[in-house]
Design a protein around this motif. Structure first.
Motif, PDB file in Angstrom:
ATOM      1  N   GLY A 121       0.792  -1.224   0.000  1.00  0.00           N
ATOM      2  CA  GLY A 121       0.000   0.000   0.000  1.00  0.00           C
ATOM      3  C   GLY A 121       0.824   1.274   0.000  1.00  0.00           C
ATOM      4  N   SER A 122       2.143   1.159  -0.199  1.00  0.00           N
ATOM      5  CA  SER A 122       3.007   2.344  -0.210  1.00  0.00           C
ATOM      6  C   SER A 122       3.865   2.333  -1.468  1.00  0.00           C
ATOM      7  CB  SER A 122       3.892   2.332   1.032  1.00  0.00           C
ATOM      8  OG  SER A 122       5.033   3.140   0.831  1.00  0.00           O
ATOM      9  N   ASN A 123       4.195   3.529  -1.984  1.00  0.00           N
ATOM     10  CA  ASN A 123       5.107   3.542  -3.136  1.00  0.00           C
ATOM     11  C   ASN A 123       6.516   3.987  -2.735  1.00  0.00           C
ATOM     12  OD1 ASN A 123       4.659   6.222  -2.719  1.00  0.00           O
ATOM     13  ND2 ASN A 123       3.701   6.632  -4.703  1.00  0.00           N
ATOM     14  N   GLU A 124       6.788   3.902  -1.430  1.00  0.00           N
ATOM     15  CA  GLU A 124       8.085   4.335  -0.899  1.00  0.00           C
ATOM     16  C   GLU A 124       9.131   3.220  -0.906  1.00  0.00           C
ATOM     17  OE1 GLU A 124       8.931   7.335   0.160  1.00  0.00           O
ATOM     18  OE2 GLU A 124       6.918   8.118  -0.237  1.00  0.00           O
ATOM     19  N   THR A 125      10.402   3.656  -0.830  1.00  0.00           N
ATOM     20  CA  THR A 125      11.502   2.737  -0.562  1.00  0.00           C
ATOM     21  C   THR A 125      11.959   2.996   0.859  1.00  0.00           C
ATOM     22  OG1 THR A 125      12.251   2.629  -2.839  1.00  0.00           O
ATOM     23  CG2 THR A 125      13.903   2.152  -1.146  1.00  0.00           C
ATOM     24  N   PHE A 126      11.984   1.966   1.685  1.00  0.00           N
ATOM     25  CA  PHE A 126      12.445   2.107   3.065  1.00  0.00           C
ATOM     26  C   PHE A 126      13.860   1.560   3.180  1.00  0.00           C
ATOM     27  CE2 PHE A 126       7.903   1.902   2.912  1.00  0.00           C
ATOM     28  CZ  PHE A 126       7.492   2.889   3.790  1.00  0.00           C
ATOM     29  N   THR A 127      14.669   2.210   4.028  1.00  0.00           N
ATOM     30  CA  THR A 127      16.046   1.743   4.185  1.00  0.00           C
ATOM     31  C   THR A 127      16.297   1.279   5.614  1.00  0.00           C
ATOM     32  OG1 THR A 127      16.726   4.018   4.563  1.00  0.00           O
ATOM     33  CG2 THR A 127      16.966   3.183   2.326  1.00  0.00           C
ATOM     34  N   SER A 128      15.246   1.269   6.424  1.00  0.00           N
ATOM     35  CA  SER A 128      15.359   0.675   7.759  1.00  0.00           C
ATOM     36  C   SER A 128      14.041  -0.019   8.069  1.00  0.00           C
ATOM     37  CB  SER A 128      15.682   1.744   8.806  1.00  0.00           C
ATOM     38  OG  SER A 128      14.658   2.716   8.830  1.00  0.00           O
ATOM     39  N   GLY A 129      14.087  -0.888   9.065  1.00  0.00           N
ATOM     40  CA  GLY A 129      12.896  -1.654   9.408  1.00  0.00           C
ATOM     41  C   GLY A 129      12.597  -2.745   8.403  1.00  0.00           C
ATOM     42  N   CYS A 130      13.589  -3.085   7.594  1.00  0.00           N
ATOM     43  CA  CYS A 130      13.412  -4.133   6.582  1.00  0.00           C
ATOM     44  C   CYS A 130      13.777  -5.492   7.196  1.00  0.00           C
ATOM     45  CB  CYS A 130      14.307  -3.857   5.381  1.00  0.00           C
ATOM     46  SG  CYS A 130      13.915  -2.310   4.542  1.00  0.00           S
TER      47      CYS A 130
END
Ligand code: N1C
Length: 251
Positions: A121-130
């Motif tokens: 549901g998000s179009n973001e790239t995450f770099t933590s919490g992966c």
């Protein structure tokens, strides 16, 4: 007002997260791409993010990167390909300027040491919490290295080398990327030989007679010659220093 500020700040922080990672990706890609080639780093980025954005970060299989690998395939360097398992640091010290590792490919160098994932549901790239490497098998980082390594190994040609860790009980681990993916992708029409270099530190736990290396030999297709050498790490580094310009093999 407080709610509005929180929403705006969150939105800015979130989009910065993607923006910084994206900007670094494209910048590194361009730095690594010769000007007169057809590689379009914005297109490479789209192919990359399409693999994991909007997905549950435990449901990104290696195939999700198929398109990325077709847009930016690793280029083989015959007789100069170097694989490693459990020896990352020394492998890069030894290969520098002479041998080609996965991290010398454009994608490998752009993504080495990085963490990324998406969210449903998000179009973001995450770099933590992966998810971590072993938290779930189909996580974006592990799947990338699995898929990219398969491609890198499939194009390996001539005489290739793998640096294995002789200061471990099991230098050839069947669950490593090298043992579970790369070895199986080597083809005898391209690859002539594989030299396994057992790199040892002070504690020597395995030699060329090791059981795990018998399994390595068994995995190699008939037609690929197998050679094993035991070399202390200090010797490798000294030799590299002494012959820095000439690239003579230190095994
Ligand atoms: O699982 P491994 O080693 O056997 O993987 C190493 C093997 C190399 O030959 C590379 O071609 O697979 C390729 N590869 C990378 O290039 C790479 N860069 C960074 C595999 N993994 C890679 N990483 C990270 O190292 C990855 O995120 C994972 O955590 C480790 C795997 O290292 P390993 O177990 O020593």
């Amino acid at each position: 007002l407080v709610v509005v500020v929180v929403v705006v700040v969150t939105a800015v922080v979130l989009s910065n997260r993607t923006d910084t990672f994206k900007a670094t990706f494209i910048q590194e890609c361009e730095r690594r791409t010769p000007v007169n080639t057809s590689t379009d780093c914005v297109e490479v980025w789209s192919a990359f993010e399409q693999a994991y954005v909007g997905r549950d970060p435990c449901q990104v299989p290696p195939e999700a990167y198929d398109h990325l690998l077709s847009v930016a395939p690793p280029q083989p360097a015959c007789n100069r390909m170097l694989f490693w398992s459990g020896t990352k640091e020394v492998a890069h010290q030894v290969s520098e300027g002479c041998y080609q590792t996965m991290e010398d490919s454009m994608l490998g160098s752009v993504l080495d040491g990085k963490t990324w994932c998406g969210k449903e549901g998000s179009n973001e790239t995450f770099t933590s919490g992966c998810p971590g490497w072993s938290e779930c098998v189909n996580n974006p980082v592990r799947s990338f290295w699995s898929r990219a390594s398969a491609e890198f190994a499939a194009v390996a040609c001539g005489d290739a080398v793998v640096l294995l860790n002789g200061s471990r009980d099991t230098p050839f681990s069947p669950t490593s990327i090298f043992g579970s993916i790369e070895v199986k992708k080597f083809t005898s029409d391209r690859m002539k030989s594989l030299t396994a270099v057992l790199v040892t530190k002070d504690n020597v736990l395995a030699n060329c007679e090791d059981e795990s290396l018998k399994n390595l030999q068994k995995e190699l297709k008939p037609g690929i010659k197998y050679i094993c050498k035991e070399v202390p790490e200090s010797e490798l580094l000294t030799c590299k220093n002494d012959h820095d310009q000439t690239c003579v093999p230190c095994w």
